[in-house]
Design an enzyme around this catalytic site. Structure first.
Site, PDB file in Angstrom:
ATOM      1  N   GLY A 191      37.870 115.811   2.197  1.00  0.00           N
ATOM      2  CA  GLY A 191      38.737 117.372   2.775  1.00  0.00           C
ATOM      3  C   GLY A 191      38.485 118.414   4.384  1.00  0.00           C
ATOM      4  N   PRO A 193      37.633 120.751   6.632  1.00  0.00           N
ATOM      5  CA  PRO A 193      36.775 122.301   7.071  1.00  0.00           C
ATOM      6  C   PRO A 193      37.694 123.361   6.415  1.00  0.00           C
ATOM      7  CG  PRO A 193      36.572 121.279   8.670  1.00  0.00           C
ATOM      8  CD  PRO A 193      37.521 119.979   8.114  1.00  0.00           C
ATOM      9  N   GLY A 196      38.864 124.317   0.699  1.00  0.00           N
ATOM     10  CA  GLY A 196      38.990 124.879  -0.690  1.00  0.00           C
ATOM     11  C   GLY A 196      38.006 124.142  -0.956  1.00  0.00           C
ATOM     12  N   LYS A 197      36.401 123.303  -1.073  1.00  0.00           N
ATOM     13  CA  LYS A 197      35.626 121.802  -1.588  1.00  0.00           C
ATOM     14  C   LYS A 197      34.669 123.264  -2.346  1.00  0.00           C
ATOM     15  CE  LYS A 197      35.090 120.069   2.253  1.00  0.00           C
ATOM     16  NZ  LYS A 197      36.087 120.430   3.414  1.00  0.00           N
ATOM     17  N   HIS A 412      54.897 127.168  35.329  1.00  0.00           N
ATOM     18  CA  HIS A 412      54.487 126.962  34.162  1.00  0.00           C
ATOM     19  C   HIS A 412      55.240 126.631  33.035  1.00  0.00           C
ATOM     20  CE1 HIS A 412      50.564 123.912  32.616  1.00  0.00           C
ATOM     21  NE2 HIS A 412      50.669 125.247  31.699  1.00  0.00           N
ATOM     22  N   GLU A 413      55.167 127.805  32.482  1.00  0.00           N
ATOM     23  CA  GLU A 413      55.797 128.238  30.650  1.00  0.00           C
ATOM     24  C   GLU A 413      56.767 127.877  30.839  1.00  0.00           C
ATOM     25  OE1 GLU A 413      53.115 128.528  28.870  1.00  0.00           O
ATOM     26  OE2 GLU A 413      52.623 128.660  29.507  1.00  0.00           O
ATOM     27  N   ASP A 488      47.095 120.820  28.536  1.00  0.00           N
ATOM     28  CA  ASP A 488      48.099 119.653  29.125  1.00  0.00           C
ATOM     29  C   ASP A 488      48.036 118.244  28.909  1.00  0.00           C
ATOM     30  OD1 ASP A 488      49.339 122.108  27.829  1.00  0.00           O
ATOM     31  OD2 ASP A 488      49.938 122.648  30.056  1.00  0.00           O
TER      32      ASP A 488
HETATM   33  P1  ADP Z   1      35.256 124.067   2.123  1.00  0.00           P
HETATM   34  O1  ADP Z   1      34.060 124.375   1.067  1.00  0.00           O
HETATM   35  O2  ADP Z   1      36.274 123.181   1.903  1.00  0.00           O
HETATM   36  O3  ADP Z   1      34.984 123.942   3.644  1.00  0.00           O
HETATM   37  P2  ADP Z   1      35.334 126.477   1.568  1.00  0.00           P
HETATM   38  O4  ADP Z   1      35.592 126.417  -0.131  1.00  0.00           O
HETATM   39  O5  ADP Z   1      34.224 127.259   2.248  1.00  0.00           O
HETATM   40  O6  ADP Z   1      36.538 125.616   2.424  1.00  0.00           O
HETATM   41  O7  ADP Z   1      36.946 127.828   1.567  1.00  0.00           O
HETATM   42  C1  ADP Z   1      36.562 128.734   2.514  1.00  0.00           C
HETATM   43  C2  ADP Z   1      37.659 130.052   2.039  1.00  0.00           C
HETATM   44  O8  ADP Z   1      38.766 129.667   2.465  1.00  0.00           O
HETATM   45  C3  ADP Z   1      37.127 130.051   0.363  1.00  0.00           C
HETATM   46  O9  ADP Z   1      36.408 131.033   0.155  1.00  0.00           O
HETATM   47  C4  ADP Z   1      38.837 130.829  -0.049  1.00  0.00           C
HETATM   48  O10 ADP Z   1      38.071 132.475   0.365  1.00  0.00           O
HETATM   49  C5  ADP Z   1      39.662 130.094   1.063  1.00  0.00           C
HETATM   50  N1  ADP Z   1      40.390 129.397   0.022  1.00  0.00           N
HETATM   51  C6  ADP Z   1      40.854 128.130   0.897  1.00  0.00           C
HETATM   52  N2  ADP Z   1      40.299 127.526  -0.045  1.00  0.00           N
HETATM   53  C7  ADP Z   1      42.171 127.665  -0.742  1.00  0.00           C
HETATM   54  C8  ADP Z   1      42.190 127.477  -1.788  1.00  0.00           C
HETATM   55  N3  ADP Z   1      43.221 126.501  -2.405  1.00  0.00           N
HETATM   56  N4  ADP Z   1      42.212 128.930  -3.034  1.00  0.00           N
HETATM   57  C9  ADP Z   1      42.483 130.472  -2.427  1.00  0.00           C
HETATM   58  N5  ADP Z   1      41.259 130.653  -1.366  1.00  0.00           N
HETATM   59  C10 ADP Z   1      40.851 129.226  -1.080  1.00  0.00           C
HETATM   60 ZN    ZN Z   2      50.915 123.883  30.133  1.00  0.00          ZN
END
Ligand code: ADP
Ligand code: ZN
Length: 591
Positions: A191, A193, A196-197, A412-413, A488
Site C-alpha cells: 500500500g 505510504p 497504516g501498514k 493566470h488563475e 501546469d
Molecule cells: P505506513 O506504514 O503505511 O506508511 P503508518 O502505519 O506509519 O503508515 O501510518 C502513519 C499514521 O497514520 C499512523 O500512526 C496513524 O496515526 C495514521 N493512520 C494511518 N492509517 C490509519 C488507520 N487506518 N486508522 C487510524 N490511523 C491511521
Molecule cells: Zn497554473
C-alpha cells in the site's frame, strides 16, 4: 670537539650520562676510535664512548644521534674497522609523535563516525561511544508490550480480517498445528505510504500479545559491506528467542529489489543482505512461532525469490481510505482531543478524497495546534478548514508581489477558473486565490469528486484544458507567457503521455499499453532485454502527445475568447478581493 650540543635527555640519576650529538661529530668520534659500542634502532643511534669525556664539568659516557635519511654506505664498514660493537635493535623506540601521526587517519575516521552517528540519533545521550556501540549491536526496535489493537485501526476491514488469522495462530499455535495447519511465515502488506501498514502490523502484535521487532529495510544497508547481512541475522536471532514474535520490515523494496536488475553491476551489499534475508526465512522450523510482516509500495519490483512459498507468499492490499474509512480515521485520530460538537467529520471526509490515514491524522493534529495557538479550549470546524488549506497549499507566505506580477497571477488563475467553470466534464470550482502560499503564487481549487475510481476520456480532456487555462490566459491577455506555467505544463504533459501511451485514448495509436517513458524500475533489465518498442512507436507517441496538448490549449483559448467578458470580470474581482470562494464565484460567473 666531541660533544657539541650538551642537551640532556636522561635526567634520572642526577649526573647526566648521555648527550645528543650531531652526525658529523659522531662520525668524527668514530674515525678517532672514541666509540665503544652502538645500538641502532632505525635511524636512531645510541652509543657508548670508549673513554668517558668531561664536558662543562659533566662526565659524559654515552651519546645519541640520528642518521641521515640518505644511507651512509661507509658507516658500517668503518665501525667494523674500528672494532665498534654494533647491535641492531628492531624494536623502534616509542615515539609519541610518530605513533600519533600513524593514528591520525584512524582518529579522523572515528571522529567522522561519531559525528554521523550522533546526527543520526539526536538526543542519544552524552556518551557518543555508547550510541555507536548500541547502534552497531542492535539496530532494530523491540517492543515487548504493544498497546495498539485492531480497534485503533480505522477502516481496512479486509486487511484486519486476513490478519486476524495470524493473530489466532500466534495465540494458539498448538491448536493450528494439531489440525495440520501450516504456520504463515511471511505476509506482504502492500500500500501507499501512510495507509497504516505499520499501524496494522503493530496491532497484530498487540492483539496476539507478542513482542514486535521492527526495522526499516533501508537501515539494513549502511556504509560497510556485510553489515546488512549481520543485522538480518541479529534481528531474526533476537525474534526467535521469544516464544512468539512479529518481525516487521518496513520498505522491503529497499533490500528486496530484484537481483541483477541495476545498470552496471548490482549493489553487492544489498544483494548480500537480500540473500541473508532469504536464508533467514528458510531457516525457520516448526518450533519457531515467528511471523514476518513486510511493507512495500512496490511489490512489482521485488525479487521473485522473496515471493516464493514459505517466504512472503501472502499479500494483503492496504488501500487509501474511502469516504467512510476517512471519517472513521478522523474520529480515531481525534480521540482524547477537545473537538467541538460543530465539527462535521462526515463533511471533512467527503472533501478529502486521496488523503491517506497519515494525512488525516496530520490534519487533526494541525487543527488542534491551530486551536491551541488561538488560545481556544476546543477545536472548531474553522480550525480544520484552515489546517486543510495549510496541508494542501502551504502556510500563507509574507512575500509581497509587485503590482505587475500580481496582475499576471490573477490573469493566470482567472484563466484556470473560467475554463474549469465553462467546460463540461471539469470538476466544479471551489475557490480561486491570488494570495501567495507556501510554494504557490496563486491557486485554483476544484472540488474533488467523491471517490471516483474511473475517469472518462472527456473528463481527462477537460482536465488538460483546465491545466492549460492559465497558460492560455497569459498568452491571450498579456501577449506572452511566463515561467509561472511550468508546473501546469509538466502535469499536463504527463497526463497526455499516459492517455496516449497507456490508456488507449488516442485514435492514432489505438488500444495499447507502452512502457515508453513510464517509470520503469528495471531500467537496466529493460535495456538489456529489449523492451519491444521501436523508434517509430516512440516517435508516434510523442507526436500524439503533442497533438493532445495543442488541442487542449486550443480548447482553453477558445473558451477564454468566447467568454472574454466573464474572464475580465473574474480578473477584476480577483485583484480586488484576492480570494473568491464558491459563493463568490457562483454570483460572478452564473449571475
Ligand atoms: P505506513 O506504514 O503505511 O506508511 P503508518 O502505519 O506509519 O503508515 O501510518 C502513519 C499514521 O497514520 C499512523 O500512526 C496513524 O496515526 C495514521 N493512520 C494511518 N492509517 C490509519 C488507520 N487506518 N486508522 C487510524 N490511523 C491511521
Ligand atoms: Zn497554473
Amino acid at each position: 670537539m666531541l660533544l657539541v650540543a650538551a642537551t640532556t635527555i636522561y635526567e634520572l640519576g642526577g649526573t647526566t650520562t648521555s648527550s645528543i650529538i650531531d652526525y658529523t661529530t659522531f662520525y668524527a668520534a668514530l674515525e678517532g676510535g672514541g666509540i665503544k659500542s652502538v645500538v641502532m634502532r632505525g635511524d636512531e643511534v645510541e652509543g657508548k664512548l670508549a673513554p668517558p669525556r668531561v664536558v662543562d664539568g659533566v662526565e659524559v659516557t654515552s651519546f645519541h644521534t640520528t642518521l641521515p635519511s640518505r644511507e651512509d654506505a661507509t658507516l658500517l664498514p668503518l665501525m667494523r674497522d674500528k672494532g665498534v660493537i654494533v647491535r641492531i635493535d628492531d624494536e623502534r623506540k616509542f615515539s609519541w609523535t610518530r605513533e600519533l601521526a600513524g593514528l591520525l587517519p584512524w582518529l579522523l575516521i572515528l571522529g567522522a563516525w561519531f559525528w554521523m552517528s550522533r546526527r543520526a540519533m539526536p538526543g542519544s545521550g552524552q556518551n557518543p561511544l555508547a550510541g555507536v556501540l548500541s547502534k552497531q549491536g542492535k539496530r532494530f526496535e523491540e517492543e515487548t508490550a504493544v498497546d495498539v489493537r485492531f480497534d485503533d485501526v480505522a477502516g481496512l476491514d479486509g486487511a484486519k480480517r486476513d490478519l486476524g488469522e495470524i493473530v489466532d495462530f500466534l495465540r494458539e499455535p498448538e491448536r493450528f498445528e494439531r489440525l495440520g495447519g501450516k504456520m504463515p511465515r511471511g505476509v506482504l502488506l502492500v500500500g501507499a505510504p501512510g495507509t497504516g501498514k505499520t499501524l496494522l502490523a503493530r496491532a497484530v502484535a498487540g492483539e496476539a500479545g507478542v513482542p514486535f521487532f521492527s526495522i526499516a529495510a533501508s537501515e539494513f544497508i549502511e556504509l560497510f559491506v556485510g553489515v546488512g547481512a549481520s543485522r538480518v541475522r541479529d534481528l531474526f536471532r533476537a525474534a526467535k528467542k521469544a516464544p512468539h514474535a512479529i518481525i516487521f520490515i518496513d520498505e522491503l523494496d529497499a533490500v528486496g529489489r530484484a537481483r541483477g536488475a541495476g545498470l552496471g553491476g548490482g549493489n553487492d551489499e544489498r544483494e548480500q543482505t537480500l540473500n541473508q534475508l532469504l536464508a533467514a526465512m528458510d531457516g525457520f522450523d516448526r518450533s519457531d512461532h515467528v511471523v514476518v510482516l513486510a511493507a512495500t509500495n512496490r511489490p512489482d519490483v521485488l525479487d521473485s525469490a522473496l515471493l516464493r512459498p514459505g517466504r512472503f507468499d501472502r499479500r494483503i492490499v492496504v488501500e487509501l481510505p474511502a469516504r467512510a474509512a476517512r471519517e472513521a480515521i478522523l474520529r480515531v485520530a481525534s480521540r482524547g482531543k477537545p473537538v467541538a460538537v460543530d465539527v462535521d467529520y462526515a463533511a471533512i471526509a467527503g472533501s478529502t478524497p486521496g488523503l491517506s490515514g497519515a494525512d488525516l491524522a496530520n490534519l487533526v493534529n494541525e487543527a488542534t495546534l491551530r486551536a491551541i495557538r488561538r488560545g481556544a479550549d476546543e477545536v472548531h470546524g474553522s480550525d480544520f478548514a484552515l489546517a486543510y488549506d495549510k496541508i494542501l497549499l502551504g502556510e500563507p507566505s509574507d512575500s509581497h508581489l509587485a503590482p505587475a506580477e500580481k496582475h499576471r497571477v490573477a490573469v493566470h488563475e482567472a484563466g484556470h477558473a473560467l475554463v474549469a467553470h465553462v467546460l463540461d466534464g471539469a470538476s466544479p470550482l471551489r475557490r480561486v486565490s491570488i494570495l501567495p502560499r507556501g510554494r504557490t503564487l496563486g491557486a485554483t481549487q476544484q472540488a474533488p469528486r467523491s471517490d471516483t475510481h474511473l475517469h472518462t476520456k472527456s473528463e481527462l480532456l477537460a482536465r488538460l484544458a483546465v491545466l492549460l487555462g492559465g497558460y492560455a490566459a497569459e498568452k491571450l491577455v498579456l501577449g506572452e507567457v511566463s515561467t509561472g506555467a511550468e508546473n501546469d505544463l509538466r502535469e499536463a504533459s504527463h497526463l497526455a503521455q499516459r492517455m496516449v501511451g497507456q490508456l488507449g485514448m488516442s485514435e492514432g495509436l489505438g488500444p495499447v499499453f507502452h512502457e515508453h517513458r513510464s517509470e520503469h524500475p528495471f531500467l537496466g533489465a529493460r535495456i538489456a532485454t529489449d523492451s519491444g518498442v521501436s523508434d517509430a512507436t516512440v516517435y508516434a507517441i510523442e507526436r500524439e502527445t503533442q497533438r493532445l496538448l495543442s488541442e487542449a490549449e486550443g480548447s482553453a483559448r477558445a473558451t477564454l475568447t468566447n467568454h472574454r467578458q466573464r474572464l475580465d470580470a473574474l480578473l477584476e474581482a480577483l485583484l480586488e478581493r484576492e480570494t473568491l470562494d464558491e459563493e463568490g464565484l457562483a454570483t460572478l460567473l452564473c449571475g
